[in-house]
Write a protein that holds these residues in place. Structure first.
Motif, short mmCIF file in Angstrom:
data_model
loop_
_atom_site.label_atom_id
_atom_site.label_comp_id
_atom_site.label_asym_id
_atom_site.label_seq_id
_atom_site.Cartn_x
_atom_site.Cartn_y
_atom_site.Cartn_z
N LEU A 50 0.85 -1.17 0.00
CA LEU A 50 0.00 0.00 0.00
C LEU A 50 0.89 1.23 0.00
CD1 LEU A 50 -2.75 -1.01 2.59
CD2 LEU A 50 -2.88 -1.08 0.09
N ILE A 51 0.81 2.00 -1.07
CA ILE A 51 1.58 3.24 -1.18
C ILE A 51 0.64 4.37 -0.80
CG2 ILE A 51 2.90 4.74 -2.71
CD1 ILE A 51 3.31 2.24 -4.51
N SER A 52 0.90 5.02 0.34
CA SER A 52 0.06 6.12 0.82
C SER A 52 0.81 7.42 0.58
CB SER A 52 -0.24 5.97 2.31
OG SER A 52 -0.88 4.74 2.55
N ILE A 53 0.21 8.33 -0.19
CA ILE A 53 0.85 9.60 -0.53
C ILE A 53 -0.01 10.73 0.02
CG2 ILE A 53 1.71 11.04 -2.41
CD1 ILE A 53 1.80 8.52 -4.14
N ALA A 54 0.61 11.64 0.76
CA ALA A 54 -0.10 12.78 1.35
C ALA A 54 -0.34 13.83 0.27
CB ALA A 54 0.69 13.36 2.51
N VAL A 55 -1.58 13.94 -0.18
CA VAL A 55 -1.93 14.86 -1.26
C VAL A 55 -3.01 15.84 -0.82
CG1 VAL A 55 -1.18 13.35 -3.14
CG2 VAL A 55 -3.51 13.16 -2.25
N ALA A 56 -2.93 16.31 0.41
CA ALA A 56 -3.93 17.25 0.92
C ALA A 56 -4.01 18.47 0.01
CB ALA A 56 -3.58 17.67 2.35
N GLY A 57 -5.23 18.88 -0.29
CA GLY A 57 -5.43 20.04 -1.15
C GLY A 57 -5.61 19.70 -2.61
N PHE A 58 -5.35 18.47 -3.01
CA PHE A 58 -5.53 18.04 -4.39
C PHE A 58 -6.90 17.39 -4.55
CE2 PHE A 58 -0.98 18.39 -4.27
CZ PHE A 58 -0.62 18.79 -5.55
N ALA A 59 -7.63 17.78 -5.57
CA ALA A 59 -8.89 17.12 -5.90
C ALA A 59 -8.60 15.89 -6.75
CB ALA A 59 -9.79 18.09 -6.66
N GLN A 60 -9.57 15.01 -6.84
CA GLN A 60 -9.39 13.78 -7.60
C GLN A 60 -9.02 14.07 -9.05
OE1 GLN A 60 -12.57 11.00 -7.05
NE2 GLN A 60 -11.94 9.73 -8.75
N GLY A 61 -9.61 15.10 -9.64
CA GLY A 61 -9.32 15.45 -11.03
C GLY A 61 -7.94 16.06 -11.25
N GLU A 62 -7.26 16.43 -10.17
CA GLU A 62 -5.93 17.02 -10.27
C GLU A 62 -4.82 15.98 -10.09
OE1 GLU A 62 -6.93 21.47 -8.56
OE2 GLU A 62 -6.47 19.87 -7.12
N LEU A 63 -5.21 14.73 -9.87
CA LEU A 63 -4.25 13.64 -9.68
C LEU A 63 -4.33 12.67 -10.86
CD1 LEU A 63 -4.97 12.97 -5.93
CD2 LEU A 63 -2.94 14.08 -6.86
N GLU A 64 -3.19 12.11 -11.21
CA GLU A 64 -3.12 11.16 -12.32
C GLU A 64 -2.14 10.06 -11.96
OE1 GLU A 64 -1.40 11.30 -16.87
OE2 GLU A 64 -2.14 13.14 -15.97
N ILE A 65 -2.54 8.82 -12.20
CA ILE A 65 -1.68 7.66 -11.93
C ILE A 65 -1.53 6.89 -13.23
CG2 ILE A 65 -1.37 5.56 -10.59
CD1 ILE A 65 -3.32 6.74 -8.54
N ASN A 66 -0.28 6.64 -13.64
CA ASN A 66 0.01 5.88 -14.86
C ASN A 66 1.04 4.82 -14.56
OD1 ASN A 66 -1.59 7.34 -16.81
ND2 ASN A 66 -0.13 9.01 -16.55
N GLN A 67 0.93 3.69 -15.25
CA GLN A 67 1.95 2.68 -15.20
C GLN A 67 2.56 2.59 -16.59
OE1 GLN A 67 0.69 -1.18 -13.85
NE2 GLN A 67 2.71 -2.08 -14.15
N GLU A 68 3.85 2.88 -16.67
CA GLU A 68 4.59 2.83 -17.92
C GLU A 68 5.69 1.79 -17.75
OE1 GLU A 68 6.01 6.77 -18.69
OE2 GLU A 68 3.99 7.62 -18.68
N ASP A 69 5.55 0.69 -18.48
CA ASP A 69 6.45 -0.45 -18.32
C ASP A 69 6.45 -0.87 -16.86
OD1 ASP A 69 7.11 -0.51 -21.05
OD2 ASP A 69 8.66 1.01 -20.76
N ASN A 70 7.59 -0.82 -16.22
CA ASN A 70 7.68 -1.23 -14.81
C ASN A 70 7.79 -0.02 -13.89
OD1 ASN A 70 7.91 -3.68 -16.14
ND2 ASN A 70 9.28 -4.51 -14.60
N GLN A 71 7.27 1.09 -14.31
CA GLN A 71 7.35 2.30 -13.50
C GLN A 71 5.95 2.83 -13.23
OE1 GLN A 71 9.76 5.35 -15.24
NE2 GLN A 71 9.98 6.44 -13.32
N LEU A 72 5.67 3.12 -11.96
CA LEU A 72 4.41 3.72 -11.55
C LEU A 72 4.65 5.21 -11.37
CD1 LEU A 72 1.47 3.28 -10.53
CD2 LEU A 72 2.44 3.06 -8.25
N LEU A 73 3.89 6.03 -12.10
CA LEU A 73 4.04 7.48 -12.04
C LEU A 73 2.78 8.09 -11.44
CD1 LEU A 73 5.49 8.09 -15.61
CD2 LEU A 73 6.72 8.26 -13.47
N VAL A 74 2.97 8.91 -10.41
CA VAL A 74 1.86 9.63 -9.79
C VAL A 74 2.14 11.11 -9.99
CG1 VAL A 74 0.58 10.01 -7.65
CG2 VAL A 74 1.66 7.79 -8.07
N ARG A 75 1.18 11.80 -10.60
CA ARG A 75 1.35 13.23 -10.87
C ARG A 75 0.20 14.00 -10.25
NH1 ARG A 75 2.42 11.02 -16.18
NH2 ARG A 75 4.62 11.23 -16.65
#
Length: 139
Positions: A50-75
């Motif tokens: 479980l990867i828990s990231i503190a993103v207080a102040g971000f709305a769901q539409g302002e977050l993006e999660i992508n998996q590219e090959d073997n890399q997980l990118l959270v923006r």
């Protein structure tokens, strides 16, 4: 002058892509946003992270999660609201990108945003042992 790394050992064949990914992750190392990684082992031998990231102040539409090959990118991308007038601004609208390198066979199961925490569930199924005999042919 050539660069020597731990992946240049002659018995590590085919790991060049991992070296490139690790280099990319080390360059992207930033302390924001803070995160935790929890690991649990199931009865069948599979692991859940479980990867828990503190993103207080971000709305769901302002977050993006992508998996590219073997890399997980959270923006995260927050936009400044020009209609708001601040007397004091201690919380900045900020962008981030957080990267995690995933091992082969690891699956991203989902993500939940709740109370300012983005929790991403990652599962590594129990790996079956692979053993096979290689026949030797004469030339």
């Amino acid at each position: 002058m050539s660069r020597v790394s731990m992946f240049s050992a002659p018995f590590l064949l085919g790991f060049e892509a991992y070296e490139e990914r690790i280099d990319r992750l080390s360059r992207a190392a930033d302390g924001y946003p803070p995160y935790n990684i929890e690991r649990t082992v199931e009865a069948d031998g599979s692991e859940t992270f479980l990867i828990s990231i503190a993103v207080a102040g971000f709305a769901q539409g302002e977050l993006e999660i992508n998996q590219e090959d073997n890399q997980l990118l959270v923006r995260g991308r927050q936009k400044d609201d020009p209609s708001r007038q601040y007397l004091h601004r201690g919380i900045a609208a900020r962008q981030f990108q957080r990267s995690f390198l995933l091992a082969d066979g690891v699956e991203v199961k989902g993500a939940v945003l709740s109370h300012g925490m983005l929790v991403i569930s990652v599962v590594r199924p129990k790996a079956d042992r692979l053993s096979r005999r290689i026949e030797i042919r004469s030339a």
